[in-house]
Design a protein around this motif. Structure first.
Motif, PDB file in Angstrom:
ATOM      1  N   TYR A 394      17.451  57.620 -16.008  1.00 52.57           N
ATOM      2  CA  TYR A 394      18.489  58.070 -16.747  1.00 52.57           C
ATOM      3  C   TYR A 394      19.801  57.040 -16.171  1.00 52.57           C
ATOM      4  O   TYR A 394      20.597  56.558 -17.209  1.00 52.57           O
ATOM      5  CB  TYR A 394      18.857  59.522 -16.269  1.00 52.57           C
ATOM      6  N   SER A 395      19.724  56.675 -14.931  1.00 50.78           N
ATOM      7  CA  SER A 395      20.954  55.726 -14.523  1.00 50.78           C
ATOM      8  C   SER A 395      20.786  54.276 -14.795  1.00 50.78           C
ATOM      9  O   SER A 395      21.573  53.669 -14.686  1.00 50.78           O
ATOM     10  CB  SER A 395      21.119  56.061 -13.000  1.00 50.78           C
ATOM     11  N   GLU A 396      19.252  53.923 -14.436  1.00 55.27           N
ATOM     12  CA  GLU A 396      19.055  52.452 -14.550  1.00 55.27           C
ATOM     13  C   GLU A 396      17.831  52.352 -15.842  1.00 55.27           C
ATOM     14  O   GLU A 396      17.010  51.726 -15.169  1.00 55.27           O
ATOM     15  CB  GLU A 396      18.716  51.965 -13.383  1.00 55.27           C
ATOM     16  N   PRO A 397      18.077  52.701 -16.994  1.00 48.91           N
ATOM     17  CA  PRO A 397      17.118  52.466 -18.039  1.00 48.91           C
ATOM     18  C   PRO A 397      16.509  51.272 -18.145  1.00 48.91           C
ATOM     19  O   PRO A 397      15.358  51.087 -18.418  1.00 48.91           O
ATOM     20  CB  PRO A 397      17.703  52.973 -19.414  1.00 48.91           C
ATOM     21  N   VAL A 398      17.461  50.161 -18.011  1.00 48.83           N
ATOM     22  CA  VAL A 398      16.905  48.726 -18.361  1.00 48.83           C
ATOM     23  C   VAL A 398      15.977  48.451 -16.937  1.00 48.83           C
ATOM     24  O   VAL A 398      14.796  48.093 -17.394  1.00 48.83           O
ATOM     25  CB  VAL A 398      17.952  47.813 -18.112  1.00 48.83           C
ATOM     26  N   VAL A 399      16.233  48.745 -15.870  1.00 50.44           N
ATOM     27  CA  VAL A 399      15.162  48.343 -14.616  1.00 50.44           C
ATOM     28  C   VAL A 399      14.023  49.165 -14.946  1.00 50.44           C
ATOM     29  O   VAL A 399      12.963  48.617 -14.553  1.00 50.44           O
ATOM     30  CB  VAL A 399      15.997  48.696 -13.277  1.00 50.44           C
ATOM     31  N   CYS A 400      14.090  50.202 -15.023  1.00 51.17           N
ATOM     32  CA  CYS A 400      12.970  51.348 -15.256  1.00 51.17           C
ATOM     33  C   CYS A 400      12.196  50.930 -16.475  1.00 51.17           C
ATOM     34  O   CYS A 400      11.020  50.842 -16.438  1.00 51.17           O
ATOM     35  CB  CYS A 400      13.152  52.778 -15.237  1.00 51.17           C
ATOM     36  N   GLY A 401      12.806  50.534 -17.359  1.00 55.84           N
ATOM     37  CA  GLY A 401      12.021  50.248 -18.682  1.00 55.84           C
ATOM     38  C   GLY A 401      11.328  48.728 -18.464  1.00 55.84           C
ATOM     39  O   GLY A 401      10.088  48.759 -19.011  1.00 55.84           O
ATOM     40  N   VAL A 402      11.864  48.015 -17.793  1.00 54.70           N
ATOM     41  CA  VAL A 402      11.255  46.701 -17.517  1.00 54.70           C
ATOM     42  C   VAL A 402       9.813  47.067 -16.626  1.00 54.70           C
ATOM     43  O   VAL A 402       8.874  46.399 -16.836  1.00 54.70           O
ATOM     44  CB  VAL A 402      12.302  45.491 -17.034  1.00 54.70           C
ATOM     45  N   GLY A 403      10.288  47.918 -15.693  1.00 49.83           N
ATOM     46  CA  GLY A 403       9.176  48.380 -14.477  1.00 49.83           C
ATOM     47  C   GLY A 403       8.019  48.763 -15.456  1.00 49.83           C
ATOM     48  O   GLY A 403       6.756  48.434 -15.411  1.00 49.83           O
ATOM     49  N   LEU A 404       8.251  49.710 -16.357  1.00 49.67           N
ATOM     50  CA  LEU A 404       7.219  50.429 -17.175  1.00 49.67           C
ATOM     51  C   LEU A 404       6.592  49.179 -18.143  1.00 49.67           C
ATOM     52  O   LEU A 404       5.300  49.298 -18.478  1.00 49.67           O
ATOM     53  CB  LEU A 404       7.647  51.360 -18.203  1.00 49.67           C
ATOM     54  N   ILE A 405       7.096  48.262 -18.711  1.00 49.92           N
ATOM     55  CA  ILE A 405       6.612  47.460 -19.559  1.00 49.92           C
ATOM     56  C   ILE A 405       5.696  46.368 -18.910  1.00 49.92           C
ATOM     57  O   ILE A 405       4.723  46.047 -19.160  1.00 49.92           O
ATOM     58  CB  ILE A 405       7.749  46.634 -20.245  1.00 49.92           C
ATOM     59  N   ILE A 406       6.079  46.056 -17.573  1.00 47.63           N
ATOM     60  CA  ILE A 406       5.096  45.381 -16.759  1.00 47.63           C
ATOM     61  C   ILE A 406       4.020  46.089 -16.432  1.00 47.63           C
ATOM     62  O   ILE A 406       2.965  45.457 -16.517  1.00 47.63           O
ATOM     63  CB  ILE A 406       5.886  44.822 -15.394  1.00 47.63           C
ATOM     64  N   ILE A 407       4.112  47.309 -16.160  1.00 48.84           N
ATOM     65  CA  ILE A 407       2.639  47.914 -15.947  1.00 48.84           C
ATOM     66  C   ILE A 407       1.887  48.021 -17.269  1.00 48.84           C
ATOM     67  O   ILE A 407       0.543  47.770 -17.286  1.00 48.84           O
ATOM     68  CB  ILE A 407       2.988  49.456 -15.660  1.00 48.84           C
ATOM     69  N   LEU A 408       2.603  48.140 -18.370  1.00 48.09           N
ATOM     70  CA  LEU A 408       1.743  48.320 -19.783  1.00 48.09           C
ATOM     71  C   LEU A 408       1.189  46.973 -20.297  1.00 48.09           C
ATOM     72  O   LEU A 408       0.343  47.128 -21.139  1.00 48.09           O
ATOM     73  CB  LEU A 408       2.508  49.182 -20.694  1.00 48.09           C
ATOM     74  N   THR A 409       1.733  45.945 -19.706  1.00 49.35           N
ATOM     75  CA  THR A 409       1.410  44.634 -20.265  1.00 49.35           C
ATOM     76  C   THR A 409      -0.192  44.554 -19.557  1.00 49.35           C
ATOM     77  O   THR A 409      -1.091  43.531 -20.291  1.00 49.35           O
ATOM     78  CB  THR A 409       2.020  43.606 -19.766  1.00 49.35           C
ATOM     79  N   GLY A 410      -0.560  45.392 -18.724  1.00 47.15           N
ATOM     80  CA  GLY A 410      -1.917  45.120 -18.287  1.00 47.15           C
ATOM     81  C   GLY A 410      -2.914  46.073 -19.147  1.00 47.15           C
ATOM     82  O   GLY A 410      -4.033  45.752 -18.963  1.00 47.15           O
ATOM     83  N   VAL A 411      -2.650  46.712 -20.099  1.00 43.96           N
ATOM     84  CA  VAL A 411      -3.455  47.466 -20.984  1.00 43.96           C
ATOM     85  C   VAL A 411      -4.279  46.418 -21.827  1.00 43.96           C
ATOM     86  O   VAL A 411      -5.618  46.456 -21.815  1.00 43.96           O
ATOM     87  CB  VAL A 411      -2.681  48.505 -21.903  1.00 43.96           C
TER      88      VAL A 411
END
Length: 431
Positions: A394-411
């Motif tokens: 909620y407070s840092e959507p960009v930081v967390c979003g980038v973190g999730l994208i980094i993880i999902l690039t592994g798929v």
């Protein structure tokens, strides 16, 4: 030795910035230790139930299957451990250079070059001998505890002299800003960076003597309370010498503390922090290379990374990959933003692993468990984990979003590199 690295010397600033008061910052430090203790109890059970090196990765792969394990491995190798190593190495160089540049921030290029030299030196040490690496860890752990003990003792002397104005309840809870729930979540992320490493012994379970009966749980049960005590009282000591505003404006908190209270011996602080971070880099290299090794052994990374030197018995290819990834990360990014990225991904992985503990209880109730924690322990940890992640998003959507994208690039990488078995011979030769 892995937990105490650069965190206690850089995170106080981030925790205080997001809490808005001295008292709340100290509460965050104590709670951070409590949460690490809950997590470590769960990892003690997992470590003796699935006695494989590789920590989180090995447990998640065993419980949830290859894709989940690969995504954890991918995010760890790509960002978690290289970022942590980069932050610790940059902290090392900043503290070493601080006495040379007393009135300004050390030059960017000088800091980066010194960080890289330190990283390359320790990669060579870890490649040459496991015994050298563990001896360095032991010696520098003792050194960093002595440095923190000095800060705490000087802090107590200050309190006995009556210099505890910032610690009185009226001042400690005098908020210069009202922290939101999101701010508190970010404060926990900053503090959790200082506690990161509490699960690292699980990465080298196969190299421990008698891990099931005593050494793994004993090391965990001793270390977490000790580190929590040291961190909390180190922060109390900082506030006997500095106002919150002085701490927030300091580029090197321990150095400012030393300059204020140690006089002629103020040089001790930057040297002590440099020694502490040097040991931290060594510990991260030692454990993260074992993660690469475990991943390659499972077929999730190129088989080259599972190779061990025939005489030195060290995973040299895995060490070189960790070193290279860290050098790349070191050239980009701001320290505090990097800490938010790595703390978010770290906490995501911790939570998934501890969910795995509950799933394993359900799937294999009769498996041999030398240690079995009460189910309230993982449930309490997961409740806190969910709170932290939701409000961080909620407070840092960009930081967390980038973190999730980094993880999902592994798929796609998993399906191309691991799941696709019948690759052309030229591809197999390449990897």
């Amino acid at each position: 030795g892995n937990i105490i690295g650069s965190g206690i010397f850089i995170s106080p600033k981030g925790v205080l910035e997001h809490t808005g008061s001295v008292g709340l910052a100290l509460i965050i430090w104590v709670l951070g230790g409590g949460v690490a203790a809950l997590g470590s109890l769960c990892y003690a059970e997992l470590g003796v139930t699935i006695p494989k090196s590789g920590g989180d990765y090995s447990y998640v792969t065993e419980i949830f299957g290859g894709l989940a394990g690969f995504l954890l491995l991918w995010s760890a190798v790509l960002i978690m451990y290289p970022t942590s190593l980069a932050v610790i190495a940059l902290t090392f160089s900043n503290y070493v250079l601080q006495p040379v540049f007393p009135n300004c921030i050390p030059p960017y290029n000088a800091s980066r070059i010194l960080s890289m030299v330190c990283l390359l030196l320790l990669t060579w040490v870890n490649s040459s001998s496991v015994r050298w690496a563990t001896r360095i860890q032991d010696i520098f752990t003792a050194g960093k505890l002595l440095a923190l003990a000095l800060i705490i003792i000087v802090g107590f002397i200050q309190i006995f002299k009556g210099n505890y104005k910032e610690l009185t309840p009226s001042n400690a809870f005098n908020f210069w800003m009202t922290p939101s729930v999101g701010h508190l979540a970010l404060a926990f992320l900053q503090g959790s960076f200082a506690f990161s490493g509490w699960n690292f012994l699980n990465y080298v379970t196969e190299e421990l003597v008698d891990p099931r009966r005593q050494n793994l749980p004993r090391a965990i049960f001793i270390s977490i309370p000790l580190v929590t005590f040291v961190y909390t009282f180190t922060n109390i000591a900082y506030f006997t010498a500095m106002s919150p505003q002085e701490l927030l404006s300091s580029n090197a908190v321990a150095v400012t503390f030393g300059e204020k209270l140690l006089g002629y011996f103020s040089w001790v602080m930057p040297v002590s922090v440099a020694l502490s971070t040097f040991g931290g880099i060594n510990g991260y290299l030692f454990t993260s290379s074992r993660l690469c090794f475990s991943g390659a052994r499972e077929g999730h990374l190129p088989s080259l990374l599972a190779m061990i030197h025939v005489k030195q018995c060290t995973p040299i290819p895995a060490l070189l990959v960790c070193c290279l990834a860290t050098l790349v990360i070191m050239l980009v990014g701001d320290t505090y933003t990097l800490i938010n990225y790595v703390s978010f991904i770290n906490y995501l992985c911790y939570g998934v692993t501890i969910i795995g503990l509950i799933v394993l209880r359900w799937k294999k109730p009769k498996i041999f468990r030398p240690i079995k924690v009460n189910l309230l322990v993982p449930i309490t940890y997961l409740a806190f984990w969910a709170f932290l992640l939701i409000f961080s998003l909620y407070s840092e959507p960009v930081v967390c979003g980038v973190g999730l994208i980094i993880i999902l690039t592994g798929v796609p990488v998993f399906f191309l590199g691991v799941y696709w078995r019948n690759k052309p011979k030229c591809v197999n030769r390449l990897i």
